[in-house]
Design a protein around this motif. Structure first.
Motif, PDB file in Angstrom:
ATOM      1  N   PRO A 154       0.742  -1.124  -0.112  1.00 44.77           N
ATOM      2  CA  PRO A 154       0.483   0.024   0.193  1.00 44.77           C
ATOM      3  C   PRO A 154       1.183   1.355   0.737  1.00 44.77           C
ATOM      4  O   PRO A 154       1.696   1.205   0.454  1.00 44.77           O
ATOM      5  CB  PRO A 154      -1.240  -0.183   1.297  1.00 44.77           C
ATOM      6  CG  PRO A 154      -0.475  -1.649   1.910  1.00 44.77           C
ATOM      7  CD  PRO A 154       0.416  -2.221   1.369  1.00 44.77           C
ATOM      8  N   PHE A 155       0.385   2.407  -0.700  1.00 45.96           N
ATOM      9  CA  PHE A 155       1.085   3.490  -1.154  1.00 45.96           C
ATOM     10  C   PHE A 155       0.850   4.955   0.090  1.00 45.96           C
ATOM     11  O   PHE A 155      -0.509   4.518   0.886  1.00 45.96           O
ATOM     12  CB  PHE A 155       0.702   4.508  -1.967  1.00 45.96           C
ATOM     13  CG  PHE A 155      -0.437   4.953  -1.756  1.00 45.96           C
ATOM     14  CD1 PHE A 155      -1.060   5.989  -1.691  1.00 45.96           C
ATOM     15  CD2 PHE A 155      -1.357   4.101  -3.181  1.00 45.96           C
ATOM     16  CE1 PHE A 155      -2.034   6.513  -2.093  1.00 45.96           C
ATOM     17  CE2 PHE A 155      -2.817   4.498  -3.147  1.00 45.96           C
ATOM     18  CZ  PHE A 155      -3.262   5.316  -2.593  1.00 45.96           C
ATOM     19  N   ASN A 156       1.548   5.526   0.399  1.00 45.58           N
ATOM     20  CA  ASN A 156       0.919   6.443   2.134  1.00 45.58           C
ATOM     21  C   ASN A 156       0.320   7.399   1.582  1.00 45.58           C
ATOM     22  O   ASN A 156       1.169   8.192   0.067  1.00 45.58           O
ATOM     23  CB  ASN A 156       1.739   6.090   2.676  1.00 45.58           C
ATOM     24  CG  ASN A 156       2.279   5.286   3.911  1.00 45.58           C
ATOM     25  OD1 ASN A 156       2.939   4.382   3.604  1.00 45.58           O
ATOM     26  ND2 ASN A 156       1.626   5.488   5.046  1.00 45.58           N
ATOM     27  N   GLU A 157       0.202   8.105   2.305  1.00 43.37           N
ATOM     28  CA  GLU A 157      -0.683   9.750   2.035  1.00 43.37           C
ATOM     29  C   GLU A 157       0.395  10.646   3.031  1.00 43.37           C
ATOM     30  O   GLU A 157       0.738  10.674   4.021  1.00 43.37           O
ATOM     31  CB  GLU A 157      -1.585   9.846   2.382  1.00 43.37           C
ATOM     32  CG  GLU A 157      -1.985  11.208   2.114  1.00 43.37           C
ATOM     33  CD  GLU A 157      -3.617  11.780   2.898  1.00 43.37           C
ATOM     34  OE1 GLU A 157      -4.655  11.050   1.980  1.00 43.37           O
ATOM     35  OE2 GLU A 157      -3.643  12.787   3.491  1.00 43.37           O
ATOM     36  N   ILE A 158       1.272  11.639   1.906  1.00 44.58           N
ATOM     37  CA  ILE A 158       2.291  12.529   2.876  1.00 44.58           C
ATOM     38  C   ILE A 158       2.060  13.946   2.649  1.00 44.58           C
ATOM     39  O   ILE A 158       1.092  14.281   1.230  1.00 44.58           O
ATOM     40  CB  ILE A 158       3.190  13.033   2.075  1.00 44.58           C
ATOM     41  CG1 ILE A 158       3.870  11.422   2.493  1.00 44.58           C
ATOM     42  CG2 ILE A 158       4.627  13.209   2.757  1.00 44.58           C
ATOM     43  CD1 ILE A 158       5.058  11.070   1.924  1.00 44.58           C
ATOM     44  N   ARG A 159       1.247  14.768   3.655  1.00 42.00           N
ATOM     45  CA  ARG A 159       0.159  16.157   4.188  1.00 42.00           C
ATOM     46  C   ARG A 159       1.754  16.893   4.125  1.00 42.00           C
ATOM     47  O   ARG A 159       2.801  16.673   4.929  1.00 42.00           O
ATOM     48  CB  ARG A 159      -0.532  16.430   4.889  1.00 42.00           C
ATOM     49  CG  ARG A 159      -1.425  15.301   4.565  1.00 42.00           C
ATOM     50  CD  ARG A 159      -2.481  15.754   5.750  1.00 42.00           C
ATOM     51  NE  ARG A 159      -3.171  16.558   5.432  1.00 42.00           N
ATOM     52  CZ  ARG A 159      -3.879  16.849   4.729  1.00 42.00           C
ATOM     53  NH1 ARG A 159      -4.662  16.165   4.203  1.00 42.00           N
ATOM     54  NH2 ARG A 159      -4.553  18.066   4.742  1.00 42.00           N
ATOM     55  N   LYS A 160       1.995  17.970   3.576  1.00 37.64           N
ATOM     56  CA  LYS A 160       3.456  18.816   3.211  1.00 37.64           C
ATOM     57  C   LYS A 160       2.617  20.308   2.941  1.00 37.64           C
ATOM     58  O   LYS A 160       1.428  20.474   2.630  1.00 37.64           O
ATOM     59  CB  LYS A 160       4.270  18.969   1.636  1.00 37.64           C
ATOM     60  CG  LYS A 160       5.204  17.125   2.588  1.00 37.64           C
ATOM     61  CD  LYS A 160       5.944  17.552   0.937  1.00 37.64           C
ATOM     62  CE  LYS A 160       6.831  15.811   1.205  1.00 37.64           C
ATOM     63  NZ  LYS A 160       8.211  16.267  -0.112  1.00 37.64           N
TER      64      LYS A 160
END
Length: 338
Positions: A154-160
């Motif tokens: 699974p891919f992750n979600e990154i918030r920048k």
């Protein structure tokens, strides 16, 4: 892959065509390791009636004198207390590593390699025979097929955060894509029923691509079409699954930052796909792909199966070698290893 170390399994049932083994041997050679040590999954496949999944310590493409000499040379450079013996199952060779004091007989070698004999197996020399590094133990046994499967990582979600966008707005910078974990197993069947399955290799065929969301912090209502205004922060990664959630909480509670977790998650996703039993063709093992996997014993005796023990070792390794997890991440970006 890591530079400090890279996979295999005791093969409970092995009847593989020479062509198939040639392909596997080619992968091993391409990985650059004839004598690497590693451990394989004990639970890749198991049913109520399945035999236990076994574990092997190392393998070799050949059992030649040159190969044995190279193995001894490599061991002298790393661990002089370790010895090895070649085991051939249905003509295919692998090397079992173990402590010198614990590998004196054929039975000791099979125990060290977690190689369980089937009732109809024939073994030469006998189980009580003394062994040296020139000994070749030969086992003839019933067959198994090589099966390769792909599973999603699974891919992750990154918030920048970025001041290039107005405060309160968001923009997807990169869409996420699942990665691929390729697992090669030796499977014995009775009709349609799986009797046993032993993982030979399990590695990241394709790393996941994280979904990156830019979160605006700007004070103006205008936005930039470029993401160059993004801060230097690595961003906040949303954990996926139990292991990542535990790792995130463990790091934060021990003084690490969100950037540190983002860096750690990136490395492990690319090294092992967060599989604690990942075994790369080069010999590396576990979440951090330590080579040999037994290095992680310094973090706990359950290093072969416990992801928490492996992750703690990973953090210590990054801190000791690079000074921080984010420094290890920057090294990985440059060299594709750490």
């Amino acid at each position: 892959m890591t530079r400090h170390g890279r996979k295999t399994s005791p093969l409970k049932s092995l009847s593989i065509s020479k062509r198939q083994w040639a392909k596997i041997a080619a992968v091993v050679a391409a990985g650059g390791l004839i004598t690497g040590a590693g451990f394989v999954s004990r639970s890749f496949y198991q049913s109520d009636n399945a035999k236990p999944v076994n574990q092997v310590t190392a393998f070799s493409a050949t059992d030649s004198a040159a190969s044995r000499s190279a193995t001894r040379g490599a061991l002298n450079a790393t661990d002089k207390n370790t010895t090895f013996v070649t085991v051939k199952i249905n003509g295919d060779s692998r090397v079992v590593l173990g402590e010198k004091d614990a590998m004196k007989t054929v039975k000791d070698v099979l125990d060290a390699g977690n190689i369980t004999l089937d009732p109809d197996d024939t073994v030469s020399p006998s189980l009580k025979s003394k062994v040296t590094e020139s000994t070749v133990i030969t086992i003839e046994r019933a067959g198994a097929d090589v099966e390769t499967t792909d599973t999603d990582i699974p891919f992750n979600e990154i918030r920048k955060e970025t001041d290039s966008l107005p405060k309160g707005t968001e923009k997807v910078e990169t869409e996420g894509q699942n990665g691929v974990m390729e697992t090669t197993s030796l499977v014995t069947r009775s009709g349609d029923k799986v009797v046993s399955s032993n993982v030979f290799t399990s590695w990241v065929k394709k790393a996941p691509v994280d979904k990156v969301i830019l979160v605006g912090t700007g004070s103006t209502t205008s936005s930039s079409s470029s993401s160059s205004g993004s801060s230097a922060s690595l961003g906040t990664t949303v954990p996926v699954g139990e292991m990542q959630t535990w790792a995130h909480d463990y790091m934060i509670s021990n003084g690490y930052s969100e950037d540190d977790f983002t860096a750690a998650n990136f490395i492990i996703n690319h090294e092992s796909g967060w599989s604690p039993t990942a075994a790369n063709p080069s010999g590396a093992y576990g979440l951090p792909q330590a080579l040999p996997g037994s290095k992680m014993a310094s973090a706990g005796a359950d290093w072969a199966t416990n992801y928490q023990t492996q992750f703690k070792w990973f953090l210590g390794y990054c801190n000791d070698r690079y000074g921080s997890v984010t420094a290890a991440y920057n090294h990985w970006l440059q060299y594709r290893s750490y």
